[in-house]
Design an enzyme around this catalytic site. Structure first.
Site, short mmCIF file in Angstrom:
data_model
loop_
_atom_site.label_atom_id
_atom_site.label_comp_id
_atom_site.label_asym_id
_atom_site.label_seq_id
_atom_site.Cartn_x
_atom_site.Cartn_y
_atom_site.Cartn_z
N ARG A 24 1.19 -15.51 -33.65
CA ARG A 24 -0.06 -16.04 -34.21
C ARG A 24 -1.19 -15.05 -33.98
O ARG A 24 -2.03 -14.82 -34.84
CB ARG A 24 -0.39 -17.39 -33.56
CG ARG A 24 0.47 -18.53 -34.07
CD ARG A 24 -0.06 -19.88 -33.61
NE ARG A 24 0.35 -20.20 -32.27
CZ ARG A 24 1.42 -20.93 -31.94
NH1 ARG A 24 2.18 -21.43 -32.89
NH2 ARG A 24 1.73 -21.18 -30.70
N PHE A 33 6.06 -24.33 -43.64
CA PHE A 33 6.57 -24.97 -42.42
C PHE A 33 5.46 -24.88 -41.35
O PHE A 33 5.64 -24.31 -40.28
CB PHE A 33 7.86 -24.29 -41.92
CG PHE A 33 8.91 -24.18 -42.99
CD1 PHE A 33 9.70 -25.27 -43.33
CD2 PHE A 33 9.10 -22.99 -43.69
CE1 PHE A 33 10.67 -25.17 -44.33
CE2 PHE A 33 10.06 -22.89 -44.69
CZ PHE A 33 10.85 -23.97 -45.01
N ASP A 62 4.24 -28.66 -45.15
CA ASP A 62 5.24 -29.17 -44.21
C ASP A 62 5.82 -30.46 -44.78
O ASP A 62 5.18 -31.15 -45.57
CB ASP A 62 4.61 -29.43 -42.84
CG ASP A 62 5.63 -29.42 -41.71
OD1 ASP A 62 5.70 -28.40 -40.98
OD2 ASP A 62 6.39 -30.40 -41.56
N ASP A 80 8.22 -19.94 -41.37
CA ASP A 80 8.72 -20.28 -40.03
C ASP A 80 9.52 -21.58 -40.10
O ASP A 80 9.09 -22.62 -39.59
CB ASP A 80 7.52 -20.42 -39.08
CG ASP A 80 7.94 -20.62 -37.63
OD1 ASP A 80 9.10 -20.32 -37.30
OD2 ASP A 80 7.11 -21.08 -36.82
N CYS A 86 14.94 -19.17 -36.32
CA CYS A 86 15.15 -19.60 -34.92
C CYS A 86 16.55 -20.18 -34.78
O CYS A 86 16.81 -20.97 -33.87
CB CYS A 86 14.07 -20.60 -34.49
SG CYS A 86 14.04 -22.09 -35.46
N1 SAH Z 1 4.88 -22.41 -37.55
C1 SAH Z 1 4.75 -23.64 -36.78
C2 SAH Z 1 6.09 -24.19 -36.33
C3 SAH Z 1 7.06 -24.53 -37.45
S1 SAH Z 1 8.39 -25.51 -36.93
C4 SAH Z 1 3.79 -23.40 -35.60
O1 SAH Z 1 3.44 -22.24 -35.33
O2 SAH Z 1 3.41 -24.36 -34.95
C5 SAH Z 1 9.15 -25.98 -38.42
C6 SAH Z 1 8.40 -27.01 -39.25
O3 SAH Z 1 9.14 -27.19 -40.45
C7 SAH Z 1 8.25 -28.40 -38.64
O4 SAH Z 1 6.90 -28.75 -38.61
C8 SAH Z 1 9.02 -29.34 -39.61
O5 SAH Z 1 8.34 -30.58 -39.82
C9 SAH Z 1 9.01 -28.54 -40.87
N2 SAH Z 1 10.12 -28.79 -41.82
C10 SAH Z 1 11.41 -29.07 -41.56
N3 SAH Z 1 12.13 -29.12 -42.70
C11 SAH Z 1 11.26 -28.87 -43.71
C12 SAH Z 1 11.38 -28.78 -45.14
N4 SAH Z 1 12.56 -28.92 -45.75
N5 SAH Z 1 10.29 -28.49 -45.86
C13 SAH Z 1 9.08 -28.33 -45.25
N6 SAH Z 1 8.90 -28.41 -43.92
C14 SAH Z 1 9.98 -28.68 -43.17
#
Ligand code: SAH
Length: 406
Positions: free
Chosen positions: A210, A234, A256, A310, A350
Site C-alpha cells: 500500500r 477486490f 468487491d 488483489d 495469495c
Molecule cells: N486489497 C485488500 C484485500 C483484498 S482480500 C486490502 O488491502 O485490504 C480479497 C477481497 O476479495 C475480499 O474483500 C473479498 O470480499 C473479495 N472477493 C472475493 N471474491 C470476490 C469476487 N468474485 N469478486 C469480487 N470480490 C471478491
C-alpha cells in the site's frame, strides 16, 4: 504423563534435520502413546532424538515441530519464543501505539499453528491447531508477561480448524469491552472490525505494498498528469485506495463482492475526511464480481493509470492449481487491457498452491495474449512483520508484481 514417541522412516529424516516443521503420515513408521493435541518426541529408527512437536492423528500433517532441541516446552519456553518474535517487530519499527502488526506468524516464527496480531491496544489470537488450542492459557500468560497486553480477543474461526477436529471459537479472552471498531494508523487511518473482519480484521500483509502504491501515485501526480484513476479490484475495506488517495487528485473505483466490506470501505473514506458529495470524482464503491467487472471494463475500453488486483485465495492445495491458474490468467489479461500507456498494474496471488515462478509465468501469458509490453518494476511480497522461515517455502504465500505497462 510422558510424551509419546513418533518414529521416522529411514531416509525420511532429512527434511526434519533441515528444520522443515511438518511431518506427514507417509514419513512415519509408527507412533507410541501419541495423543492428539499433545507433545511427542520425534526419533529416527535408532531412537536418536530429532525434534519435539505436537501430534494430531486426524490431520494430514501429523506432527508440527516446536523445537529441534531436547528441551521442555514450558512457560519459560513460550516467553522466550514470544519475546523473540516481538523483538523482530520492534527492530522493524512496526509496533507504534496506534499501529497494527503481526506479532507471531505461525511456522514462520517457529510457533506452528499460532497467529497473534496487534491492532493498537488490542491483541488478536488465532489458534489453528489442537495443541495450540489446549495451550491457550499458557500462551496468554506468556503474552501478557512479555507484552503487558490488557485486551486480547480470540479469532479462531478459520476453516483449517475443522481438519483438526476443532469448532470455531470467537470472543474476548482478556480485558474489554471490545469497541465496535478499532482505529489504526498505517498508510492512512483505518477502522478495523476485529470481531468479524476478514482474517483477524485487516490485511496487514499488504502494508508495504500500500505504501509503494501511495508513493507511485504521489509522483505520478507530480509529473502533472492531472487526476489519476485507480481501479482497486477486490478492494475489501478500501486499504489501497485510501493509502494512494492521501495525495489528493485520485479517483478510485473500489470493487468487491462483499457488501459489508464495501460499507466499511465507505466508512473508512468518511473517517478520512472524504465528502460523499465529491464521490463522483474521488471514490466509487461497486458491489460486483471482480471477474465480470473487469471483463465489462475491458469491453467498454475503459482505462486507468493504476490497476490493482488483489484477489482472494484461489488454490490452497496442488489439486486446485489448474483452475486457479485460469482464474489468474483471465483477471490479468483483462487488467492489462485497461492500463494506460505508462501506467501500472500491481497484481497479487495469495494462493499457497501457486509458486512465485508459476505466478510470473501466468502473468506473462496474459501479457503475451494482450499483445502489450511490460516491465517488472518490483517483485512484491508480504510486509516484513510477516517473515518467512527459510526452511519452510510454504510460508511464502503472498507474491506479487509491480508492472509498468506500455
Ligand atoms: N486489497 C485488500 C484485500 C483484498 S482480500 C486490502 O488491502 O485490504 C480479497 C477481497 O476479495 C475480499 O474483500 C473479498 O470480499 C473479495 N472477493 C472475493 N471474491 C470476490 C469476487 N468474485 N469478486 C469480487 N470480490 C471478491
Amino acid at each position: 504423563m510422558t510424551d509419546g514417541i513418533v518414529r521416522i522412516k529411514q531416509g525420511r529424516e532429512k527434511p526434519i534435520r533441515n528444520r522443515h516443521p511438518w511431518i506427514y503420515s507417509g514419513a512415519i513408521t509408527h507412533a507410541e502413546n501419541a495423543v492428539d493435541g499433545e507433545l511427542v518426541n520425534v526419533v529416527d529408527r535408532n531412537d536418536r532424538f530429532l525434534a519435539r512437536g505436537y501430534w494430531n492423528s486426524r490431520s494430514q500433517i501429523q506432527v508440527r515441530i516446536m523445537s529441534w532441541e531436547d528441551e521442555p516446552i514450558d512457560d519459560a519456553w513460550w516467553r522466550k519464543k514470544l519475546q523473540r518474535a516481538l523483538s523482530l517487530r520492534s527492530e522493524l519499527n512496526a509496533s507504534g501505539p496506534r499501529s497494527a502488526c503481526r506479532l507471531v506468524n505461525a511456522e514462520n516464527d517457529f510457533l506452528p499453528g499460532l497467529i497473534i496480531d496487534r491492532y493498537a491496544n488490542w491483541y488478536v489470537l488465532q489458534a489453528l491447531t489442537q495443541f495450540i488450542d489446549k495451550q491457550k492459557e499458557v500462551i496468554l500468560g506468556a503474552l501478557v508477561d512479555v507484552t503487558g497486553a490488557e485486551n486480547i480477543y480470540e479469532r479462531s474461526d478459520v476453516p483449517a480448524r475443522r481438519k483438526e477436529g476443532l469448532a470455531s471459537t470467537v470472543g474476548p479472552l482478556r480485558g474489554g469491552p471490545l469497541p465496535d471498531l478499532i482505529e489504526i494508523q498505517e498508510n492512512s487511518k483505518y477502522l478495523v472490525d476485529i470481531a468479524a473482519g476478514h482474517k483477524t480484521g485487516f490485511y496487514l500483509d499488504q502494508r508495504d505494498n500500500r505504501r509503494l502504491l501511495a508513493c507511485l501515485v504521489k509522483h505520478h501526480l507530480a509529473e502533472g498528469s492531472g487526476r489519476a484513476k485507480l481501479l482497486n479490484l477486490f478492494s475489501y475495506t478500501g486499504g489501497f485506495a485510501l493509502a494512494a488517495g492521501r495525495f489528493g487528485a485520485l479517483h478510485s473505483v473500489n470493487v468487491d463482492a462483499s457488501r459489508k466490506a464495501l460499507e466499511m470501505a465507505e466508512r473508512n473514506f468518511l473517517h478520512n475526511g472524504y465528502e460523499p458529495a465529491t464521490y463522483g470524482e474521488t471514490a466509487e464503491f461497486i458491489l460486483a464480481d471482480g471477474f465480470d467487472y473487469l471483463r465489462n471494463c475491458a469491453e467498454m475500453n475503459e482505462s486507468f493509470d493504476f490497476v490493482l488486483l488483489d484477489p482472494p485465495r484461489f488454490a490452497g492445495s496442488k489439486r486446485q492449481v489448474q483452475r486457479a491458474a485460469r482464474g489468474y490468467k483471465d483477471l490479468n489479461l483483462n487488467a492489462f487491457k485497461l492500463v494506460k500507456e505508462g501506467g501500472y498494474l500491481m497484481t497479487f496471488s495469495c494462493s499457497g498452491g501457486i509458486s512465485r515462478d508459476l505466478f510470473r509465468k501466468i502473468v506473462f501469458g496474459a501479457l503475451a495474449d494482450c499483445g502489450r509490453t511490460a516491465q517488472v518494476v518490483k517483485p512484491l511480497s508480504a510486509a516484513a512483520d510477516h517473515p518467512v522461515s527459510l526452511s519452510f517455502p510454504e510460508g511464502e504465500y503472498l507474491k506479487g508484481l509491480l508492472l509498468r505497462v506500455y
